[in-house]
Design a protein around this motif. Sequence first.
Motif, mmCIF file in Angstrom:
data_model
loop_
_atom_site.group_PDB
_atom_site.id
_atom_site.type_symbol
_atom_site.label_atom_id
_atom_site.label_comp_id
_atom_site.label_asym_id
_atom_site.label_seq_id
_atom_site.Cartn_x
_atom_site.Cartn_y
_atom_site.Cartn_z
ATOM 1 N N LEU A 256 0.874 -1.177 0.000
ATOM 2 C CA LEU A 256 0.000 0.000 0.000
ATOM 3 C C LEU A 256 0.906 1.220 0.000
ATOM 4 C CD1 LEU A 256 -2.619 -1.018 2.751
ATOM 5 C CD2 LEU A 256 -2.924 -1.087 0.256
ATOM 6 N N GLN A 257 0.845 1.974 -1.076
ATOM 7 C CA GLN A 257 1.742 3.115 -1.247
ATOM 8 C C GLN A 257 0.923 4.391 -1.037
ATOM 9 O OE1 GLN A 257 4.878 3.022 -1.547
ATOM 10 N NE2 GLN A 257 5.392 5.074 -2.190
ATOM 11 N N PHE A 258 1.126 5.035 0.115
ATOM 12 C CA PHE A 258 0.307 6.192 0.491
ATOM 13 C C PHE A 258 0.977 7.492 0.071
ATOM 14 C CE2 PHE A 258 -1.016 3.070 3.867
ATOM 15 C CZ PHE A 258 -2.320 2.919 3.436
ATOM 16 N N MET A 259 0.246 8.293 -0.715
ATOM 17 C CA MET A 259 0.738 9.592 -1.172
ATOM 18 C C MET A 259 0.023 10.694 -0.393
ATOM 19 S SD MET A 259 2.725 8.573 -3.661
ATOM 20 C CE MET A 259 3.121 10.223 -4.245
ATOM 21 N N SER A 260 0.790 11.650 0.129
ATOM 22 C CA SER A 260 0.128 12.776 0.807
ATOM 23 C C SER A 260 1.076 13.957 0.869
ATOM 24 C CB SER A 260 -0.320 12.372 2.216
ATOM 25 O OG SER A 260 0.785 11.977 3.003
ATOM 26 N N ASP A 261 0.519 15.118 1.107
ATOM 27 C CA ASP A 261 1.347 16.308 1.298
ATOM 28 C C ASP A 261 1.210 16.804 2.734
ATOM 29 O OD1 ASP A 261 3.143 17.290 -0.744
ATOM 30 O OD2 ASP A 261 1.390 17.337 -2.074
ATOM 31 N N HIS A 262 2.169 17.649 3.094
ATOM 32 C CA HIS A 262 2.352 18.015 4.493
ATOM 33 C C HIS A 262 2.555 19.520 4.597
ATOM 34 C CE1 HIS A 262 2.721 13.744 5.503
ATOM 35 N NE2 HIS A 262 3.245 13.669 4.281
ATOM 36 N N MET B 206 1.053 -3.685 -6.070
ATOM 37 C CA MET B 206 1.121 -2.390 -5.384
ATOM 38 C C MET B 206 -0.124 -1.582 -5.684
ATOM 39 S SD MET B 206 3.959 0.669 -5.376
ATOM 40 C CE MET B 206 4.122 0.820 -7.148
ATOM 41 N N GLU B 207 -0.702 -1.035 -4.617
ATOM 42 C CA GLU B 207 -1.826 -0.118 -4.776
ATOM 43 C C GLU B 207 -1.336 1.263 -4.352
ATOM 44 O OE1 GLU B 207 -6.454 -0.828 -3.968
ATOM 45 O OE2 GLU B 207 -5.327 -0.503 -2.130
ATOM 46 N N ILE B 208 -1.469 2.242 -5.234
ATOM 47 C CA ILE B 208 -1.048 3.614 -4.950
ATOM 48 C C ILE B 208 -2.298 4.381 -4.534
ATOM 49 C CG2 ILE B 208 0.079 5.665 -5.886
ATOM 50 C CD1 ILE B 208 1.072 3.733 -8.209
ATOM 51 N N ILE B 209 -2.248 5.004 -3.381
ATOM 52 C CA ILE B 209 -3.442 5.679 -2.854
ATOM 53 C C ILE B 209 -3.129 7.143 -2.585
ATOM 54 C CG2 ILE B 209 -5.142 5.691 -0.978
ATOM 55 C CD1 ILE B 209 -4.410 2.673 -0.585
ATOM 56 N N ASP B 210 -3.841 8.024 -3.265
ATOM 57 C CA ASP B 210 -3.712 9.459 -3.009
ATOM 58 C C ASP B 210 -4.598 9.804 -1.818
ATOM 59 O OD1 ASP B 210 -3.690 12.204 -2.921
ATOM 60 O OD2 ASP B 210 -4.708 12.492 -4.853
#
Lengths: 337, 337
Positions: free
Chosen positions: B50-56, B96-100
Motif C-alpha cells: 500500500l503506497q500512500f501519497m500525501s502532502d504536508h 502495489m496499490e497507490i493511494i492518493d
Amino acid sequence: IDTMAADAARRRQDQLTKPRGSLGRLEEMAIKLAGMQGASAPSPDPVHILQFMSDHGVAAEGISVFPQEVTIQMLHNIARGGAAVSVMAEAIGARMEIIDLGILTDPGPVENVRSERLGFGTGNIAREPAMSEEQLVAAMNAGRSGVERALSNGARLLICGEMGIGNTTPATAVACALLDRPAIDMVGPGTGLNAEGLERKRRAVESALALHLAPGRSTLDLLARLGGFDIVATTGAYITAAQRGLPILVDGFIMSAAALAAVRLQPEVRNWMLFSHSSAEPGHRLMMEALEADPYLNLGMRLGEATGGEALVPLLRLACALHQKMATFAEAGIAEV
Amino acid sequence: IDTMAADAARRRQDQLTKPRGSLGRLEEMAIKLAGMQGASAPSPDPVHILQFMSDHGVAAEGISVFPQEVTIQMLHNIARGGAAVSVMAEAIGARMEIIDLGILTDPGPVENVRSERLGFGTGNIAREPAMSEEQLVAAMNAGRSGVERALSNGARLLICGEMGIGNTTPATAVACALLDRPAIDMVGPGTGLNAEGLERKRRAVESALALHLAPGRSTLDLLARLGGFDIVATTGAYITAAQRGLPILVDGFIMSAAALAAVRLQPEVRNWMLFSHSSAEPGHRLMMEALEADPYLNLGMRLGEATGGEALVPLLRLACALHQKMATFAEAGIAEV
C-alpha cells in the motif's frame, strides 16, 4: 576495472528520481558491477557457483563437532538438491558446478558432481603439510579451469563455495599466517564447538603455525602447508576471474581466507571482489579489515557452502534493475535539486 | 501468533542438514512467518504494497530540499513505473496499490492510482493541527480498507510505503511525542538537508511539540495534531493487519513512526511486525530501540517509498524456500550431532 563505466554509472545514479545517495549501498552495488563489467547495464546474471568439496586431515585433531564421513554424505545431499546451497541455487536460478577435489573416500561417479580428485583429503596440518607442491598446482588449476568453464557458459558473476568437515581450521591457519596473528585471535566455533573443542582447535592451529611458519616462506608455500584443496582451488579461481574480468562475490569465512591469499599473490584481484556477508565466525572481521572490505549483509550466517553469496544475489539484481529501469529527473519532468 | 506453528518451525530448522543456527536470521525469518501465518510452509507471497501519497503543510517551514510540487510529479512517476518503489515492485512481483490520501493538488483520475483524498495536504504542524478528528478517522479507515482489499487479493505479507515531500518532519514530531524525546534527538537530514535546513527542521519540530504537547493527550490526538495522512493511514493499516493475522513488514523512518503509534494504541500489533532495514536517518535507531526491533538489512537506505521492505522480500523468500525444501538429517542419511 573500467573507471569510465563506473563514473557513468555514478552520474546516472545521481540523475535517477530519488534523493542522491538515498538507495545507499544498492547504488554502490550497481556502480561497482558497472565498473567491473564495463557495462552501462550491469547484471549479476548468469551467476555461476563453483562448489568445492574436500576433506581435511586436521579433522583427526577433533576440531569439528561433525565426523568426517559427513563430507561425503553432504556431497550426495548437495548433488541431490537437499543442502542449503542447492536450495538457494535453484531459488535464485544460479548454475552450480559441484567439484570433488579429493574427499576422504572416492564417491565414484555421482550425478551433478565433477571429479577432480587430488588425493584422499589433505594431510593433518598440525603434524605435516596439507599437500605437496604438485597438489597445490593441481588445486590452483582446478579453480582456474572452473572459471574458464564458467566463462564459456557466459557467467557474469562468480561465487565460490566449499563444504568439507573441519575446513574452518585450515582457513584459520592460513589467515593467521597471512595476517601475522596468533591462533587465539582467529579461532572460532565453526559449526558449533564447545569450549573444550575450541581449545583443541586452538591447539591444532598453534601446532600448525609452529610447525609451518618460518621466515621467508612464500604465500604459495604457506598455502600448501596450511591450506585445503578448497582454499587453494578458490585462490586460483579468484586470480583467474580477476584476470578474465569476471566479478567475484566472496562468501564467508573460508572463502575469505582464499580471498586473502589471492590478494596477497596478486593485489589487483581485490578490485574484482564484492563481499556478501559478515560471518558469525569471529575471526572473519579481522580478514575483512585486512581486505578493507565491508560486507553487505549481517544476518548471523555461518554455514559456508556459498550460501552467503547466494543470499546477496537478489539484492544485486534489485540494484541493477533500479539502475537500469528507474526514470531520471528529466524523464519524469521533475526539477533536480 | 500460532506458537505451536512457530515451535514446529524451530524444530524443523534444527533437523535440516546444516549446523544448528548456521543460517542465522534466515532461520528466524521462516520461524516468525510460520508463527504469524500458522503455517508449516510459510511464505511472503503474495506480497501486497500500500503506497500512500500525501502532502504536508509543514513543508512551508522550508524543511525539505525538494519543493512540494515534487509530490504530484512523483505520484505520476510511481504510477508510470519509473520510481524506485515501482521498479522494485515489478522486480519482486509484488502487487502495489497507490493511494492518493490528499496531495496538495488534486491530480484528477490517474491510471493505477486510487483516490481517497482527505484534503489538500495537512495543516502546518508548526502552527496548527495536521488534521481534524474527522480526517484522522477517515485516514485510519483508508488504511484499514486497504488491508481488507489486500486480504481479498490473498495477500500474505503487507508492506506500507509513503511518498510526500516533507514527511520525515511529521514522522519526527510523532516519534518525539510518543517517545518523550526532544527534537534534537530525532531530527535528521531526510532527503538531504544541509546544516541550515536541518536547523529549520529542528525549529519546526520544536514549534510543533511546543504547540501540541500537553499532559493527558491521547495517542490519537497526538497523531491528529502532529501526523500526516500517510502516517495515520498506515497506523490504521497495521492495526487491521494484526487483527486479521496478516504479517507486516515495516519499512523505514516514516513507517516506523506509524509502527510506534500502532503499537502504542494496541501493543499486540508488535507481534505481527517484521522490520526490513535500518534507515540512515539517525532517529530511526531510537524508534527501533523503543519497538525492541532489530531490522534485517543495514544498507544505508533512506528513500522510503516501501523500498526497504521490498529489498527484504527476496530474503524472506529464500528463508522460506530453505525451510521447506532443505533435506533433514534423516532424509539425507546423516547422523545428527
